[in-house]
Design a protein around this motif. Structure first.
Motif, PDB file in Angstrom:
ATOM      1  N   TYR A  32     -11.566 -12.278  -1.772  1.00  0.00           N
ATOM      2  CA  TYR A  32     -10.244 -11.750  -2.131  1.00  0.00           C
ATOM      3  C   TYR A  32      -9.626 -11.033  -0.934  1.00  0.00           C
ATOM      4  O   TYR A  32      -8.450 -11.226  -0.603  1.00  0.00           O
ATOM      5  CB  TYR A  32     -10.371 -10.798  -3.326  1.00  0.00           C
ATOM      6  CG  TYR A  32      -9.047 -10.338  -3.881  1.00  0.00           C
ATOM      7  CD1 TYR A  32      -8.443 -11.032  -4.922  1.00  0.00           C
ATOM      8  CD2 TYR A  32      -8.392  -9.219  -3.370  1.00  0.00           C
ATOM      9  CE1 TYR A  32      -7.225 -10.621  -5.442  1.00  0.00           C
ATOM     10  CE2 TYR A  32      -7.176  -8.806  -3.879  1.00  0.00           C
ATOM     11  CZ  TYR A  32      -6.595  -9.509  -4.912  1.00  0.00           C
ATOM     12  OH  TYR A  32      -5.391  -9.101  -5.414  1.00  0.00           O
ATOM     13  N   GLY A  55      -6.267 -11.363   1.275  1.00  0.00           N
ATOM     14  CA  GLY A  55      -5.369 -10.234   1.532  1.00  0.00           C
ATOM     15  C   GLY A  55      -5.032 -10.087   3.001  1.00  0.00           C
ATOM     16  O   GLY A  55      -3.888  -9.818   3.365  1.00  0.00           O
ATOM     17  N   PRO A  58      -1.180  -8.009  -0.380  1.00  0.00           N
ATOM     18  CA  PRO A  58      -0.825  -8.850  -1.531  1.00  0.00           C
ATOM     19  C   PRO A  58      -0.458  -8.042  -2.771  1.00  0.00           C
ATOM     20  O   PRO A  58       0.321  -8.510  -3.601  1.00  0.00           O
ATOM     21  CB  PRO A  58      -2.094  -9.670  -1.767  1.00  0.00           C
ATOM     22  CG  PRO A  58      -3.187  -8.916  -1.120  1.00  0.00           C
ATOM     23  CD  PRO A  58      -2.569  -8.162   0.016  1.00  0.00           C
ATOM     24  N   LEU A 114      -6.827 -15.273  -3.781  1.00  0.00           N
ATOM     25  CA  LEU A 114      -6.216 -14.101  -4.420  1.00  0.00           C
ATOM     26  C   LEU A 114      -6.157 -14.201  -5.946  1.00  0.00           C
ATOM     27  O   LEU A 114      -5.303 -13.589  -6.580  1.00  0.00           O
ATOM     28  CB  LEU A 114      -4.825 -13.860  -3.836  1.00  0.00           C
ATOM     29  CG  LEU A 114      -4.807 -13.445  -2.363  1.00  0.00           C
ATOM     30  CD1 LEU A 114      -3.375 -13.351  -1.836  1.00  0.00           C
ATOM     31  CD2 LEU A 114      -5.559 -12.141  -2.150  1.00  0.00           C
TER      32      LEU A 114
END
Length: 175
Positions: free
Chosen positions: A99, A103, A114, A153
């Motif tokens: 993740y 970002g 994000p 994401l």
């Protein structure tokens, strides 16, 4: 710290190095837990160094109060994965860094995290929202990078791309 405007070619060059570094961290059995622009250094030869492993060995205990009230269990607001704020999203693990890699890419392209907001509460609410943000086609971003953003994401760790190697495959061969 990556803090200057960069060309698309530099973004790819740095992003590939970030992925290689995080892949090495994962192979060592660690999760970084706080990948942000401030924790990515670029030297005079355009080489990336990942810093600040302060959250990498942290253990998270889930308590009723942690589930009842969103709180930051590690990471930086705007870049933290949902599971770092609310354990209901799952456990912190390599997909937490997946993740964060998304970002960092988001920040390199759009110059903002994000999950941004004008306050900590807005950033946390954006992270914990029930829907995945759609990455729309744009002239400013290639299909490969858009697909990487979409795959990394995702709110649920189960829905994110599985490994850093998968991200590098999506990026394509180095040139």
């Amino acid at each position: 710290m990556i803090d200057t405007d960069v060309t698309p070619k530099q973004i790819i060059h740095w992003f590939r190095q970030i992925c290689d570094a995080v892949q090495a961290v994962h192979r060592a059995g660690l999760v970084h837990g706080d990948l942000t622009p401030g924790n990515v250094l670029v030297d005079a030869d355009n080489r990336i160094t990942i810093t600040d492993f302060g959250f990498s060995q942290a253990t998270i205990e889930t308590t009723a109060s942690a589930i009842d009230k969103p709180r930051l269990l590690g990471g930086t607001p705007g870049f933290a994965a949902p599971e770092q704020i609310d354990p209901a999203f799952g456990s912190i693990g390599p997909k937490t860094d997946i993740y964060a890699i998304g970002g960092l890419l988001h920040w390199l392209i759009f110059r903002r995290p994000p999950n941004h907001g004008t306050s900590l509460e807005e950033s946390l609410a954006s992270t914990l929202s029930s829907y995945d943000s759609e990455v729309l086609p744009s002239e400013a971003i290639s299909d490969a990078l858009r697909n990487i953003l979409a795959a990394t994401l995702r709110k649920s760790p189960a829905d994110r791309t599985a490994t850093v190697a998968d991200i590098l495959t999506m990026l394509g061969p180095s040139r």
